[in-house]
Design a protein around this motif. Sequence first.
Motif, PDB file in Angstrom:
ATOM      1  N   UNK A   1       8.558  14.699   4.955  1.00  0.00           N
ATOM      2  CA  UNK A   1       8.442  13.449   5.715  1.00  0.00           C
ATOM      3  C   UNK A   1       6.989  12.964   5.675  1.00  0.00           C
ATOM      4  N   UNK A   2       6.795  11.745   5.258  1.00  0.00           N
ATOM      5  CA  UNK A   2       5.449  11.188   5.130  1.00  0.00           C
ATOM      6  C   UNK A   2       5.044  10.415   6.386  1.00  0.00           C
TER       7      UNK A   2
ATOM      8  N   UNK B   1      10.418   6.995   3.546  1.00  0.00           N
ATOM      9  CA  UNK B   1       9.561   7.809   4.428  1.00  0.00           C
ATOM     10  C   UNK B   1       9.767   9.291   4.165  1.00  0.00           C
ATOM     11  N   UNK B   2      10.897   9.642   3.491  1.00  0.00           N
ATOM     12  CA  UNK B   2      11.255  11.049   3.292  1.00  0.00           C
ATOM     13  C   UNK B   2      11.720  11.300   1.857  1.00  0.00           C
TER      14      UNK B   2
ATOM     15  N   UNK C   1       4.348   7.553   7.175  1.00  0.00           N
ATOM     16  CA  UNK C   1       4.473   6.304   6.400  1.00  0.00           C
ATOM     17  C   UNK C   1       3.995   5.062   7.129  1.00  0.00           C
TER      18      UNK C   1
ATOM     19  N   UNK D   1       0.856  -1.213   0.000  1.00  0.00           N
ATOM     20  CA  UNK D   1       0.000   0.000   0.000  1.00  0.00           C
ATOM     21  C   UNK D   1       0.882   1.250   0.000  1.00  0.00           C
TER      22      UNK D   1
ATOM     23  N   UNK E   1      -2.231  18.409   1.177  1.00  0.00           N
ATOM     24  CA  UNK E   1      -3.200  17.513   0.531  1.00  0.00           C
ATOM     25  C   UNK E   1      -3.773  16.529   1.544  1.00  0.00           C
TER      26      UNK E   1
ATOM     27  N   UNK F   1       1.018   3.601  -2.557  1.00  0.00           N
ATOM     28  CA  UNK F   1       0.666   4.538  -3.630  1.00  0.00           C
ATOM     29  C   UNK F   1       0.828   5.997  -3.220  1.00  0.00           C
TER      30      UNK F   1
ATOM     31  N   UNK G   1       1.462  16.552   4.363  1.00  0.00           N
ATOM     32  CA  UNK G   1       1.242  17.521   3.284  1.00  0.00           C
ATOM     33  C   UNK G   1      -0.098  18.231   3.485  1.00  0.00           C
TER      34      UNK G   1
ATOM     35  N   UNK H   1      -6.243   9.252  -3.137  1.00  0.00           N
ATOM     36  CA  UNK H   1      -6.189  10.655  -3.551  1.00  0.00           C
ATOM     37  C   UNK H   1      -6.737  10.864  -4.959  1.00  0.00           C
TER      38      UNK H   1
ATOM     39  N   UNK I   1      -3.442   7.184   6.010  1.00  0.00           N
ATOM     40  CA  UNK I   1      -2.680   7.845   4.948  1.00  0.00           C
ATOM     41  C   UNK I   1      -2.320   6.856   3.841  1.00  0.00           C
ATOM     42  N   UNK I   2      -1.784   5.697   4.243  1.00  0.00           N
ATOM     43  CA  UNK I   2      -1.308   4.734   3.240  1.00  0.00           C
ATOM     44  C   UNK I   2      -2.438   4.290   2.314  1.00  0.00           C
ATOM     45  N   UNK I   3      -3.634   4.171   2.875  1.00  0.00           N
ATOM     46  CA  UNK I   3      -4.742   3.615   2.090  1.00  0.00           C
ATOM     47  C   UNK I   3      -5.649   4.665   1.472  1.00  0.00           C
ATOM     48  N   UNK I   4      -5.369   5.956   1.730  1.00  0.00           N
ATOM     49  CA  UNK I   4      -6.263   6.989   1.200  1.00  0.00           C
ATOM     50  C   UNK I   4      -6.171   7.050  -0.326  1.00  0.00           C
TER      51      UNK I   4
END
Lengths: 237, 237
Positions: B209-210, A204-205, B212, A105, B13, A107, B11, B222, B217-220
């Motif tokens: 930095x996400x 992650x970054x 992660x 996951x 977003x 994306x 972000x 967009x 977040x991972x499954x959203x």
Amino acid sequence: MNQNLLYQHSTLADLTAGLFSGTMLVSELLKHGDTGIGTGDGLDGELIILNGTLYQVTSTGAVNVLQPDNQVPFATVNFANYQPETAIQEQTRDETLAQIAGRHPWQNLFYSFQLTGKFSYMKTRSVKKQSKPYPTLEQAANDQAMFEKHDVTGTMLGYYAPQLYNGVAVGGFHYHFLADDHDFGGHVLDFTVADAKLSMQAFTDLQEHFPATNPEFLNFDFAKHNDVASQIKNAEQ
Amino acid sequence: MNQNLLYQHSTLADLTAGLFSGTMLVSELLKHGDTGIGTGDGLDGELIILNGTLYQVTSTGAVNVLQPDNQVPFATVNFANYQPETAIQEQTRDETLAQIAGRHPWQNLFYSFQLTGKFSYMKTRSVKKQSKPYPTLEQAANDQAMFEKHDVTGTMLGYYAPQLYNGVAVGGFHYHFLADDHDFGGHVLDFTVADAKLSMQAFTDLQEHFPATNPEFLNFDFAKHNDVASQIKNAEQ
């Protein structure tokens, strides 16, 4: 050395704008990764970095090794920490990319993949070194050299960027190839896998580094150059 | 400590999508900067970080100090190295922002500014803590609290992002305020400078930095949420 961080010098938007002059030394770039892709000074060929060596596939098809004092206008690098995923046999490009996209996951993250092994078909391109005044990337890409090869063994190195970053990077997949015997490679347009191993690495970054001392970049008016997405589509895919 | 690098967690977003849950500890965030802005867990107020202390302006107008074990969903931080620029007297918001934008050829870089001193007028807002299921940022912003004050002394801290990064950050200016006596602040909607000093700091690098490890977040998806630019415009400006 942060294996969770993807480092990028400059942006795809800068390339689409024709900012092709090298703005980072290879010696500096390689401090930020041992693996990556990019383009040469003046859009001189397609770059692929494997195990800390930067290979340049020029528009004649020649494969050179760039030196520490060469400069690059754009590159994406990371420190390799690829995890083995699966073997892939007898698959088209679209099947393979769909399989890569479906494994995690990821994306909404940046990630990288490597496909190492045998390809029954590989079609690549290499952009040609441009002279000032530089054209746009789309114009330069119309002048590219294309190469095809059947039954070639080598490494495909690719990156995935979330669509939110299209313009910063290439949204979706962007991947280059180098044959094991170093006589063939480039920006990949199409391929068929014969028998290859897939490995992947997520980040992650994202560290985006700007050519902050380059006057052409600092003074460029991107407001007059607002069709970045369609230029990327036409030039890179 | 890299004073040339701007660090951002998550972000804009993600916020426009309603991903409001805190995903980074304050203790971790402050490893990446002593100065910054952001929002609280569950969109609980407007954050401003000055000299390593993270202040939260809630929708009641109260100013709290967040603790190391608090979490934040979004923040932008840097290590302060602001260079003195000029004094500003008796100027509107638009005049002041135009002056800041015109001082350096930084329109294609990320940079920060601080205005410290007296303001004859300051209008701020603070978003309200939301409950799950979270609305979008635009919906939450319609529910914001607004505050006005005349003749207030304090610090305005702002960031500029190139338009290419609208969605990652707020394209253009994004700035928060904190009064010196810590009884007033928030996301700035309008202001008039009485007598203040301007200082600025440019960045050669953006580290994004996400969140992660966050499943939301991972499954959203967009792709089903593609109107980020207009949501940012309606929610942030």
